[in-house]
Write a protein that holds these residues in place. Structure first.
Motif, PDB file in Angstrom:
ATOM      1  N   VAL A 144      17.851  51.491  21.284  1.00 51.47           N
ATOM      2  CA  VAL A 144      18.317  52.469  20.303  1.00 51.47           C
ATOM      3  C   VAL A 144      19.596  53.134  20.807  1.00 51.47           C
ATOM      4  N   ARG A 145      20.694  52.934  20.098  1.00 52.04           N
ATOM      5  CA  ARG A 145      21.968  53.548  20.472  1.00 52.04           C
ATOM      6  C   ARG A 145      22.040  54.976  19.958  1.00 52.04           C
ATOM      7  N   LYS A 146      22.348  55.883  20.828  1.00 52.55           N
ATOM      8  CA  LYS A 146      22.455  57.291  20.450  1.00 52.55           C
ATOM      9  C   LYS A 146      23.575  57.467  19.435  1.00 52.55           C
ATOM     10  N   GLY A 147      23.265  58.242  18.393  1.00 52.22           N
ATOM     11  CA  GLY A 147      24.267  58.560  17.410  1.00 52.22           C
ATOM     12  C   GLY A 147      24.598  57.439  16.454  1.00 52.22           C
ATOM     13  N   VAL A 148      24.085  56.256  16.711  1.00 51.31           N
ATOM     14  CA  VAL A 148      24.381  55.101  15.856  1.00 51.31           C
ATOM     15  C   VAL A 148      23.119  54.594  15.185  1.00 51.31           C
ATOM     16  N   GLU A 149      22.083  54.422  15.974  1.00 51.84           N
ATOM     17  CA  GLU A 149      20.824  53.888  15.458  1.00 51.84           C
ATOM     18  C   GLU A 149      19.741  54.961  15.506  1.00 51.84           C
ATOM     19  N   GLU A 150      18.856  54.943  14.515  1.00 51.35           N
ATOM     20  CA  GLU A 150      17.700  55.836  14.525  1.00 51.35           C
ATOM     21  C   GLU A 150      16.506  55.167  15.171  1.00 51.35           C
ATOM     22  N   PRO A 156      13.449  41.805  12.197  1.00 46.81           N
ATOM     23  CA  PRO A 156      14.112  41.974  10.894  1.00 46.81           C
ATOM     24  C   PRO A 156      13.158  42.375   9.775  1.00 46.81           C
ATOM     25  N   ILE A 157      11.939  42.799  10.127  1.00 49.96           N
ATOM     26  CA  ILE A 157      10.934  43.104   9.110  1.00 49.96           C
ATOM     27  C   ILE A 157      11.264  44.431   8.444  1.00 49.96           C
ATOM     28  N   GLU A 158      11.269  44.436   7.123  1.00 47.12           N
ATOM     29  CA  GLU A 158      11.617  45.640   6.376  1.00 47.12           C
ATOM     30  C   GLU A 158      10.403  46.488   6.016  1.00 47.12           C
ATOM     31  N   THR A 159       9.220  46.037   6.350  1.00 44.36           N
ATOM     32  CA  THR A 159       8.017  46.748   5.908  1.00 44.36           C
ATOM     33  C   THR A 159       7.360  47.555   7.012  1.00 44.36           C
ATOM     34  N   ASP A 160       8.046  47.684   8.178  1.00 46.58           N
ATOM     35  CA  ASP A 160       7.487  48.540   9.215  1.00 46.58           C
ATOM     36  C   ASP A 160       8.263  49.854   9.240  1.00 46.58           C
ATOM     37  N   GLU A 161       8.106  50.620  10.306  1.00 47.90           N
ATOM     38  CA  GLU A 161       8.704  51.945  10.341  1.00 47.90           C
ATOM     39  C   GLU A 161      10.207  51.924  10.598  1.00 47.90           C
ATOM     40  N   CYS A 162      10.736  50.800  11.071  1.00 52.00           N
ATOM     41  CA  CYS A 162      12.158  50.690  11.390  1.00 52.00           C
ATOM     42  C   CYS A 162      12.764  49.582  10.557  1.00 52.00           C
ATOM     43  N   LEU A 163      13.769  49.913   9.747  1.00 52.49           N
ATOM     44  CA  LEU A 163      14.379  48.928   8.870  1.00 52.49           C
ATOM     45  C   LEU A 163      15.298  48.000   9.659  1.00 52.49           C
ATOM     46  N   SER A 164      15.716  46.904   9.034  1.00 48.91           N
ATOM     47  CA  SER A 164      16.614  45.959   9.686  1.00 48.91           C
ATOM     48  C   SER A 164      17.992  46.555   9.906  1.00 48.91           C
ATOM     49  N   THR A 165      18.276  47.686   9.301  1.00 48.33           N
ATOM     50  CA  THR A 165      19.535  48.393   9.528  1.00 48.33           C
ATOM     51  C   THR A 165      19.420  49.391  10.683  1.00 48.33           C
ATOM     52  N   CYS A 166      18.291  49.361  11.374  1.00 48.08           N
ATOM     53  CA  CYS A 166      18.018  50.284  12.475  1.00 48.08           C
ATOM     54  C   CYS A 166      18.000  51.734  12.021  1.00 48.08           C
ATOM     55  N   LYS A 167      17.536  51.951  10.784  1.00 47.76           N
ATOM     56  CA  LYS A 167      17.313  53.274  10.264  1.00 47.76           C
ATOM     57  C   LYS A 167      15.807  53.470  10.082  1.00 47.76           C
ATOM     58  N   LEU A 168      15.349  54.693  10.361  1.00 43.86           N
ATOM     59  CA  LEU A 168      13.943  54.985  10.143  1.00 43.86           C
ATOM     60  C   LEU A 168      13.634  54.983   8.653  1.00 43.86           C
ATOM     61  N   ASP A 173      14.216  56.182   0.020  1.00 50.05           N
ATOM     62  CA  ASP A 173      15.285  55.215   0.291  1.00 50.05           C
ATOM     63  C   ASP A 173      15.138  53.931  -0.524  1.00 50.05           C
ATOM     64  N   GLU A 174      14.111  53.928  -1.420  1.00 45.93           N
ATOM     65  CA  GLU A 174      13.859  52.800  -2.317  1.00 45.93           C
ATOM     66  C   GLU A 174      13.374  51.557  -1.591  1.00 45.93           C
ATOM     67  N   ILE A 175      12.991  51.701  -0.335  1.00 43.25           N
ATOM     68  CA  ILE A 175      12.426  50.587   0.425  1.00 43.25           C
ATOM     69  C   ILE A 175      10.992  50.949   0.769  1.00 43.25           C
ATOM     70  N   VAL A 176      10.066  50.112   0.405  1.00 42.84           N
ATOM     71  CA  VAL A 176       8.657  50.362   0.700  1.00 42.84           C
ATOM     72  C   VAL A 176       8.366  49.826   2.090  1.00 42.84           C
ATOM     73  N   ALA A 177       8.137  50.696   3.017  1.00 42.16           N
ATOM     74  CA  ALA A 177       7.962  50.271   4.404  1.00 42.16           C
ATOM     75  C   ALA A 177       7.065  51.253   5.131  1.00 42.16           C
ATOM     76  N   GLY A 178       6.601  50.829   6.309  1.00 43.71           N
ATOM     77  CA  GLY A 178       5.769  51.697   7.122  1.00 43.71           C
ATOM     78  C   GLY A 178       4.515  52.125   6.399  1.00 43.71           C
ATOM     79  N   ALA A 179       4.281  53.438   6.387  1.00 42.52           N
ATOM     80  CA  ALA A 179       3.073  53.989   5.769  1.00 42.52           C
ATOM     81  C   ALA A 179       3.228  54.204   4.272  1.00 42.52           C
ATOM     82  N   GLU A 180       4.383  53.834   3.719  1.00 49.89           N
ATOM     83  CA  GLU A 180       4.614  54.045   2.296  1.00 49.89           C
ATOM     84  C   GLU A 180       3.881  53.015   1.453  1.00 49.89           C
ATOM     85  N   GLN A 181       3.401  53.482   0.318  1.00 50.78           N
ATOM     86  CA  GLN A 181       2.795  52.582  -0.655  1.00 50.78           C
ATOM     87  C   GLN A 181       3.763  52.258  -1.786  1.00 50.78           C
TER      88      GLN A 181
END
Length: 603
Positions: A144-150, A156-168, A173-181
């Protein structure tokens, strides 16, 4: 093959210098001798420094401080001095495996080895742009890069807590991921995906438009919002021939007789005597209602602190200065301050204000001026402001934390020359009928005073003992098996709810309002004889397993609100006031109660 362009090596006494193409060479015969890629004097190696020699240690090793061609070892001479150098590739290039300081290139030395390293920032920090493995930090490398990545979970999985863009993942955010239904990217809480990004369900605290009427963040019924998120009746008020209920979402609905427009802006003279007039077809009179009271032919409610009344006005029920005889539109009563409770009976009204004042209006018989009247003669023994008010046709009572105080006469003008009654002990409920009042103390014991032509409503026979508060044996825990938790008085009848949810009523029966056909078919008065009281007075049969939460009676009909949030009414029904889709009275004949008695459909 081990020599770089421009470097030299020995073949016998001949010095060979590699050309830049690594194919051609230049050759030189040494005058002395050739040693370690250099021409040296014949004396080099004799252990004595002679001529142009820089050193001579007399040994054939090129890996100490003095090389075999008698030159001091230096970085870049292709000889590795074991004492000072880790490597020596004959050049001062920092981009290969041997640095210009003759150190073996490693990640973190600040030099970028083109073959192995992409970067080297002279640290082993994995949170900057160059990793501890000297690779350029990128999203997906697990660092995780400070100030760049969350975040960076290296996948590359979009359905966990960390998106492929390295954003939480965040809700919205219109992306169903992590604990979201779900995630519809909008701030609306009334659609299928509210702002917590969980699929909307009944009990989540969000009201879905078009599907739910309410959602109180639980799955319980009986609290104003049912387990399927439909608004339940929460507060009831009964007029002589009409009924009203506040639903859990603040809507007020009324049904029954409408001859005097007491049901509000409804054209029908009767509402509730036909099934197609109930349920969702029954319109709301008002929204946002917090309290409701019903007189004989008028209705009052509190909305946003204002008292509003509509219906009959022949006795100034709609307030002073209102000239119309009836009004379907609510009329605001000009009270000073914020109303928090109100009551009505016959043509009498009263409102309790937030500052503790009590006003009354209507009933020119007992208030001849027809003006708003402030009841400011509170008892000296009252240590606090009133908590609630209750009206009879000729009296008004206020409940305090430590007792009750009533004003009124049965025939004389009110309040001029009024007689007063005080009950100085803690009470939890107070309710007035036509000419009697009952109070429930903290022990669950009922105390009443007043008068009833049948001698049953107040449970004593001698009208000479007016304005006293005798204990009533009918609710003595020792003979009923439980204490009273709620009461309802109206007309010439009284009712009490016990802690186990059972209900008993007594007084004057009108078309079954007492729910005791076995008794009232023989004698319409219940409670004026010993065999009608205590454990001998049966519970009203309202169906198997139902438990009553509260009860209201007009003296003509009675309604019970169950802990399940449902509602049943019985008694006189000539105008549909029972809300069962017919005009047939219920409770005055066998077989009309229990499971046979329908629930009232309000939604």
């Amino acid at each position: 093959e081990r020599v770089a362009p421009g470097a030299a090596y020995c073949e016998g006494n001949e010095l060979v210098v590699c050309g830049p193409d690594l194919v051609t060479v230049e050759r030189e015969i040494c005058e002395g001798r050739c040693a370690s890629g250099a021409c040296v004097s014949a004396d080099c190696g004799d252990g004595t420094v002679n001529g142009d020699e820089e050193c001579d240690d007399g040994n054939p090793s090129d890996f100490d401080d003095c090389t075999t061609h008698c030159k001091l070892a230096t970085c870049g001479d292709t000889f590795v001095s074991l004492l000072a150098e880790e490597c020596d590739d004959g050049n001062l290039d920092d981009t290969d495996s041997c640095t210009s300081e003759c150190k073996t290139a490693v990640c973190g030395d600040g030099n970028i080895s083109l073959d192995e390293e992409e970067c080297d920032d002279r640290n082993l920090d994995d949170t900057d742009s160059c990793t501890s493995e000297c690779k350029t930090a990128v999203c997906g490398d697990g660092l995780v890069r400070k100030g760049v990545e969350e975040c960076d979970d290296a996948n590359p999985i979009e359905t966990d807590e960390c998106l492929s863009t390295c954003k939480l993942v965040i809700c919205g955010d219109e992306i169903v991921a992590g604990a979201e239904q779900c995630d519809d990217g909008n701030p609306d809480d009334d659609d299928a995906c509210p702002t917590n990004c969980r699929n909307a369900v009944c009990g989540d605290g969000f009201v879905r438009a078009g599907e739910e009427e309410c959602d109180d963040n639980n799955e319980d019924s009986g609290d104003g919002c049912s387990s399927d998120c439909q608004a339940e009746p929460k507060y009831l008020a009964l007029g002589a021939f009409h009924s009203c209920a506040i639903l859990g979402d603040g809507r007020l609905k009324c049904w029954g007789n409408n001859d005097y427009e007491q049901l509000g802006p409804i054209n029908d003279a009767k509402v509730g005597d036909s099934a197609d007039e109930l349920g969702p077809n029954l319109p709301a009179v008002l929204l946002g209602v917090s309290a409701v009271a019903a007189g004989e032919r008028h209705t009052c409610a509190i909305r946003s602190g204002s008292a509003l009344c509509w219906g009959a006005n022949h006795d100034a029920q709609l307030g002073p200065g209102v000239s119309v005889s009836t009004s379907a539109a609510p009329v605001r009563i000009p009270l000073e301050g914020e109303a928090v409770d109100l009551c009505a009976a016959g043509t009498v009204n009263a409102a309790l204000m937030k500052d503790g004042k009590v006003y009354t209006w209507g009933s020119t018989l007992v208030n001849p001026t027809g003006e708003l009247l402030l009841l400011d003669d509170f008892p000296n023994t009252a240590s606090s402001a009133p908590l609630s008010v209750s009206c009879g046709e000729n009296l008004i009572c206020a409940r305090y934390a430590q007792g009750a105080h009533c004003w009124g006469t049965y025939l004389d003008n009110f309040p001029q020359g009024a007689r007063e009654a005080n009950l100085m002990e803690p009470i939890v409920a107070l309710s007035a009928g036509r000419q009697h009042v009952c109070a429930l103390n903290t022990s669950g014991e009922l105390k009443c005073f007043g008068y009833s032509p049948s001698a049953g409503a107040a449970l004593f026979q001698d009208p000479a003992v007016l304005f006293t508060w005798p204990d009533i044996a009918a609710v003595n825990p020792s003979v009923t098996g439980g204490k009273g938790i709620a009461i309802g008085a109206g007309g010439e009848s009284s009712c009490v709810v016990f802690e186990d949810g059972a209900l008993k009523c007594w007084g004057q029966d009108v078309a079954g309002n007492l729910g005791q056909p076995a008794i009232t078919l023989q004698d319409p008065a219940v409670g004026d004889e010993a065999e009608d009281l205590g454990e001998l007075l049966p519970e009203i049969d309202l169906g198997f397993g139902v438990t009553v939460q509260s009860v209201v009676t007009s003296g003509n009909h009675t309604c019970a609100l169950f802990r399940s949030g449902r509602l049943k009414c019985w008694g006189l029904n000539d105008s549909g006031q029972l809300g069962i889709g017919t005009a047939e009275s219920m409770g005055d004949s066998f077989g009309e109660l229990g499971a046979t008695l329908p629930y009232v459909s309000l939604d």
